[in-house]
Design an enzyme around this catalytic site. Structure first.
Site, mmCIF file in Angstrom:
data_model
loop_
_atom_site.group_PDB
_atom_site.id
_atom_site.type_symbol
_atom_site.label_atom_id
_atom_site.label_comp_id
_atom_site.label_asym_id
_atom_site.label_seq_id
_atom_site.Cartn_x
_atom_site.Cartn_y
_atom_site.Cartn_z
ATOM 1 N N LYS A 235 52.562 20.946 86.417
ATOM 2 C CA LYS A 235 52.237 19.677 86.914
ATOM 3 C C LYS A 235 53.122 18.288 86.515
ATOM 4 O O LYS A 235 53.810 17.711 87.312
ATOM 5 C CB LYS A 235 50.680 19.231 87.184
ATOM 6 C CG LYS A 235 49.997 20.106 87.775
ATOM 7 C CD LYS A 235 48.401 19.782 87.676
ATOM 8 C CE LYS A 235 47.814 21.052 88.403
ATOM 9 N NZ LYS A 235 46.225 20.940 88.268
ATOM 10 N N GLN B 7 42.039 17.875 84.414
ATOM 11 C CA GLN B 7 42.023 19.366 84.570
ATOM 12 C C GLN B 7 40.976 20.212 84.260
ATOM 13 O O GLN B 7 40.306 20.046 83.310
ATOM 14 C CB GLN B 7 43.307 20.019 83.693
ATOM 15 C CG GLN B 7 43.495 21.425 83.869
ATOM 16 C CD GLN B 7 43.992 21.874 85.283
ATOM 17 O OE1 GLN B 7 44.740 20.940 85.611
ATOM 18 N NE2 GLN B 7 43.985 22.885 85.614
ATOM 19 N N ASP C 214 42.997 14.776 93.141
ATOM 20 C CA ASP C 214 42.380 16.098 93.525
ATOM 21 C C ASP C 214 41.411 16.361 94.597
ATOM 22 O O ASP C 214 41.523 17.396 94.904
ATOM 23 C CB ASP C 214 41.546 16.366 92.180
ATOM 24 C CG ASP C 214 42.252 17.230 91.095
ATOM 25 O OD1 ASP C 214 43.082 18.200 91.452
ATOM 26 O OD2 ASP C 214 42.088 17.162 89.977
HETATM 27 N N1 GUN Z 1 41.533 23.684 87.710
HETATM 28 C C1 GUN Z 1 41.902 24.802 88.361
HETATM 29 N N2 GUN Z 1 42.562 24.124 89.687
HETATM 30 C C2 GUN Z 1 42.529 22.835 89.691
HETATM 31 C C3 GUN Z 1 42.847 21.790 90.355
HETATM 32 O O1 GUN Z 1 43.313 21.872 91.395
HETATM 33 N N3 GUN Z 1 42.613 20.532 89.674
HETATM 34 C C4 GUN Z 1 41.918 20.365 88.412
HETATM 35 N N4 GUN Z 1 41.621 19.115 88.097
HETATM 36 N N5 GUN Z 1 41.655 21.460 87.855
HETATM 37 C C5 GUN Z 1 41.877 22.759 88.255
#
Ligand code: GUN
Length: 293
Positions: free
Chosen positions: A48, A92, A115
């Site tokens: 990311k 995350q 998100d």
């Molecule tokens: N863990 C797995 N997928 C995601 C996501 O799309 N966003 C976040 N914040 N954590 C995750």
């Protein structure tokens, strides 16, 4: 035909980069918070951050040990909420058991919730409002279908899996009376009876159950579209999806590979949501963000 998620994600990231390059004021900024040592999270977060850098979006990343308290993490989120140079906040998941992930998700300013996990944004999504944020993986799947001009309206979409991150929001999105949607949606899960028959009825099958190579060829209608959301590591170390790709592919009109299908789209949509948040602040600089007074 193979759906090339890597190529579409690159195309979208190039579009974002060219928009960011044209900006004259401050740059968009995404804050990423990671807690603990989950190895998958470490990889996802680094991807990311790298994608942000390539698109000209500022990334501010923090890593905290497992010992951080819920109170401390809430403090970090509140600070980021109040920081006018931060457009998007991503904590995350998963978080350590000692921290209530729902509490943290709800503490994020909905206007910076790129998100799309905050209840305000979940509610907006369900109501078909377009000013909230859609979660990145479902939005990435919708975008893939659009960019490949795969008809969705009136089609029977079967989603395997009912997670809060993929299955549930995807159903809510694809059933909307909106362009690229208007599907007839069935959500199947571990308790679904006659699963094979349900799957055989699908024009578009979206598999997000986290079981390696679960979807077999005898569960797929000839000519169906298959979208594989799974990422599983086999004991042999091979990376596979939730679809038995080798045997399912010959029956499909379109199918996503793993890797290189849905995964890169999730990251592209995160950048897209961050830019959307940035644009909203530029359009109304005086606008109070969410919880702030
Ligand atoms: N863990 C797995 N997928 C995601 C996501 O799309 N966003 C976040 N914040 N954590 C995750």
């Amino acid at each position: 035909m193979l759906i090339d998620g890597t190529a579409i994600a690159q195309e979208i990231q190039a579009e974002i980069k060219s928009e960011v390059n044209r900006l004259t004021g401050r740059r968009p900024c995404l804050a990423v918070v990671r807690v603990g040592e989950d190895p998958a999270s470490k990889i996802y977060v680094s991807r990311k951050i790298k994608a942000c850098e390539e698109a000209g979006i500022i990334s501010r990343s923090e890593h905290h040990p497992n010992t951080i308290t819920e109170h401390q993490l809430l403090g970090i989120v509140h600070k980021l909420n109040q920081d006018h140079t931060v457009d998007g906040i991503l904590v995350q998941l998963p978080l350590p058991d000692s921290i209530d992930a729902i509490k943290i998700t709800q503490a994020i300013d909905p206007a910076k919730d790129v998100d799309g996990f905050h209840p305000i944004n979940v509610g907006k999504m369900l109501m078909g409002s377009t000013d909230g944020y859609l979660p990145c993986t479902p939005l990435g799947i919708k975008t893939l279908l659009e960019r490949y001009s795969i008809p969705v309206s009136g089609k029977h979409v079967v989603i395997l899996g009912r997670s809060n991150i993929v299955g549930k929001p995807l159903a809510a999105i694809l059933m909307q009376n909106q362009p690229g949607c208007n599907a007839t949606v069935t959500v199947a899960h571990s308790k679904t009876e006659r699963l094979r028959e349900v799957c055989l009825n699908a024009d578009i099958l979206i598999v997000a159950i986290g079981k390696p190579q679960f979807l077999k060829a005898d569960m797929v209608k000839e000519g169906a579209v298959v979208i594989d959301v799974g990422i599983n590591r086999l004991p042999s170390k091979a990376l596979v999806g939730d679809v038995d790709f080798e045997h399912v592919q010959p029956k499909c009109s379109y199918i996503t590979p793993v890797p290189g299908g849905v995964g890169p789209m999730t990251i592209a949509m995160l950048l897209s949501n961050t830019l959307k948040s940035y644009r909203q602040t530029q359009n109304s600089p005086q606008r109070y963000r969410g919880t702030e007074k």
